[in-house]
Design an enzyme around this catalytic site. Structure first.
Site, PDB file in Angstrom:
ATOM      1  CD  GLU A  83       2.436  -1.290  -7.113  1.00 42.15           C
ATOM      2  OE1 GLU A  83       2.338  -0.075  -6.863  1.00 42.15           O
ATOM      3  OE2 GLU A  83       1.775  -2.164  -6.507  1.00 42.15           O
ATOM      4  N   PRO A 120       4.886  -2.536  10.058  1.00 43.28           N
ATOM      5  CG  PRO A 120       4.438  -4.825  10.156  1.00 43.28           C
ATOM      6  CD  PRO A 120       4.129  -3.593   9.361  1.00 43.28           C
ATOM      7  CG  ASN A 179       4.936   3.534   0.212  1.00 44.64           C
ATOM      8  OD1 ASN A 179       4.124   3.520   1.136  1.00 44.64           O
ATOM      9  ND2 ASN A 179       4.550   3.663  -1.049  1.00 44.64           N
ATOM     10  CE  LYS A 193      -1.098  -2.950  10.540  1.00 43.94           C
ATOM     11  NZ  LYS A 193       0.401  -2.893  10.409  1.00 43.94           N
ATOM     12  CB  CYS A 224       0.975   3.284  -4.841  1.00 45.80           C
ATOM     13  SG  CYS A 224       0.480   4.854  -4.106  1.00 45.80           S
ATOM     14  CD  GLU A 236      -2.931   4.912  -2.356  1.00 48.40           C
ATOM     15  OE1 GLU A 236      -2.490   4.124  -3.224  1.00 48.40           O
ATOM     16  OE2 GLU A 236      -2.217   5.522  -1.555  1.00 48.40           O
ATOM     17  N   GLY A 295      -2.081   0.079   0.841  1.00 50.34           N
ATOM     18  CA  GLY A 295      -1.209  -1.082   0.720  1.00 50.34           C
ATOM     19  C   GLY A 295      -1.531  -1.868  -0.539  1.00 50.34           C
ATOM     20  CB  SER A 296      -0.608  -5.284  -1.525  1.00 47.40           C
ATOM     21  OG  SER A 296      -1.278  -6.118  -0.601  1.00 47.40           O
TER      22      SER A 296
END
Length: 483
Positions: free
Chosen positions: A385, A181, A155, A178, A287, A253, A231-232
């Site tokens: 979310e 993707p 994002n 990384k 987020c 985070e 991320g999640s």
């Protein structure tokens, strides 16, 4: 000449770009037009292992280099990034979808993190501790953690990289990156900038491809001492479990479910414009964006009317078009999730104030910005979310009750409220159980301030001097002397 080549080298190890192997490659798509942008390498365990080994070898010299020398490289990278912001913004828009003006703003913000940590590189202070024993002298010596595995999201594919790599590199750590993707192209360009700025081989390494294989090698390889991830929450929990055997340091985070509270004494014009900016920035795919809006009953009708007028002017479209306000969602799965939340709310009695339809063609990733009224606490949109362009509004009458509602979640990343009362500003800030509080402000992410959540929204901080502390170990040196 095309802005992006048909084949893009995307694996960078020990100062060398590896050629794309057609048998192991991925196609990157533009989510606005659903057409291929380029082909990149699909790396995995072997490439990650090589990258970690390169970072481990480079750590000895990079970690022992003076902060001033590291600072010069980071400052040069900052300058290069700013000078190329428009081109980098175009690439970001093509791979991620957000409007070009937002993308260029993100690139400039990403450069800001490099500038901040270029300045902080010379400021990792130690301590001389007063001893309670006459024959002892004690020194606290800060030293870099070592090799860092950095896993970044789609994002914010530029700013999330520099927010992690800036402090890690300033502290003296080496990195294996990384990227998500879906959005590797911004990462590739940033690594090229580091290369152009004079970063020594092995200090920054990039591996694209199989997310599970790359992540697993980071988790199992003993040379990776710290993993930083955005991320999640589900993936964050997985990283915590899998890193436990080696007791790796983690900076996480994770997800958020930010409330915005509009009190009766708020500046309504400011509250409307900033609530809209928070919710619909990046199409709601942030987020810290507004997920739940609580409006005091005395101003609810006025707030909703003003909000509706502004939302109805927003244009959905290709981010490269100059007047676009909202681009597409990132992929079909993201759109399905947002639609599921909308359908659930409608089935349980919510009313559509505006929006609610699928924008453009039904097989695209576009969705109209939507405002819902009459929402209830049992709706998924008020519990989970959404990560999309839906703003649910609920009316309240009591300050303490709305604070309890705002805190009634496993998430604790960001919360916002609008008031012109100074006592209330302090009182509510203290009561909200979140790592970041915005009072008449919805844009708290700046290089100089700590950013991070509590509860299941993560651990550790990014930004400010706090962000560099995450990548430093504090070593005690106890000296016995003749007294």
């Amino acid at each position: 000449m095309s802005l992006i080549d048909k084949v893009t080298q995307s694996i960078y190890i020990d100062g060398e770009w590896l050629k794309v192997d057609e048998a192991h490659s991925d196609i990157i798509y533009n989510p606005a037009i659903l057409e291929p942008l380029t082909t990149i390498s699909a790396g995995g365990e072997a490439e990650t292992k090589k990258a970690i080994s390169a970072a481990h070898r480079a750590f000895k010299s990079w970690g022992s280099m003076s902060g001033r020398k590291r600072s010069r490289i980071l400052y040069k990278a900052h300058e290069l990034m700013l000078a190329d912001a428009e081109r980098l913004g175009e690439i970001l828009t093509m791979e991620q979808g957000k409007p070009l003006k937002e993308a260029i703003g993100e690139v400039k913000g990403a450069a800001g993190f490099l500038l901040w940590y270029a300045e902080e590189a010379s400021r990792s202070y130690g301590e001389w501790l007063p001893s309670s024993v006459r024959s002892k002298r004690m020194i606290v010596m800060p030293q870099p953690v070592g090799v860092v595995g950095a896993i970044t999201p789609w994002n914010f594919p530029s700013s999330m990289i520099t927010r992690k790599l800036g402090p890690a590199l300033a502290a003296g750590c080496t990195v294996v990156l990384k990227p998500a993707p879906e959005t590797p192209l911004s990462a590739i360009e940033i690594v090229k900038i580091f290369e152009q700025a004079g970063m020594p081989p092995g200090v920054v390494n990039l591996v694209t491809g199989d997310a599970e294989a790359i992540g697993q090698e980071m988790l199992s390889n003993k040379h990776v001492r710290h993993i930083t991830f955005t991320g999640s929450t589900a993936v964050g929990k997985y990283l915590m479990r899998e890193s436990a055997d080696q007791v790796k340091k983690l900076s996480l985070e994770l997800g958020g479910h930010a409330p915005i509270i509009i009190f009766e004494d708020a500046d309504l014009d400011k509250a409307v414009s900033l609530s809209l900016a928070s919710k619909f920035r990046n199409n709601g795919q942030t987020c810290i964006c507004a997920n739940r809006v609580y409006v005091h009953e005395s101003v609810a009708e006025t707030f909703q009317t003003k909000l509706q007028k502004q939302v109805e002017t927003l244009k959905v479209g290709n981010g490269l078009e100059e007047d676009t306000d909202l681009g597409p969602l990132i992929n079909a799965q993201a759109k399905d999730k947002v639609q599921t939340h909308l359908d659930d709310a409608m089935q349980k009695g919510a009313d559509i104030v505006c929006g609610g339809d699928t924008a453009e063609q039904p097989d695209s990733y576009f969705m109209s910005p939507t405002v819902l009224a009459g929402v209830t606490d049992d709706m998924r949109i008020m519990r989970e979310e959404t990560f999309g362009p839906i703003m649910p509004i609920q009316i309240f009458s009591d300050e303490q009750a709305v604070i309890e509602k705002a805190n009634d979640t496993d998430y604790g990343l960001a919360a916002y409220f609008f008031t012109e009362n100074t006592s209330r500003a302090i009182r509510v800030s203290e009561a909200l159980d979140y790592g970041i509080i915005g009072v008449n402000d919805v844009f708290p992410a700046v290089p100089e301030a700590p950013f991070g959540g509590v509860k299941q929204s993560g651990t550790g901080k990014e930004g400010g001097h706090h962000g560099m502390d995450e990548f430093l170990e504090k070593k005690l040196v106890s000296l016995g002397i003749e007294s």
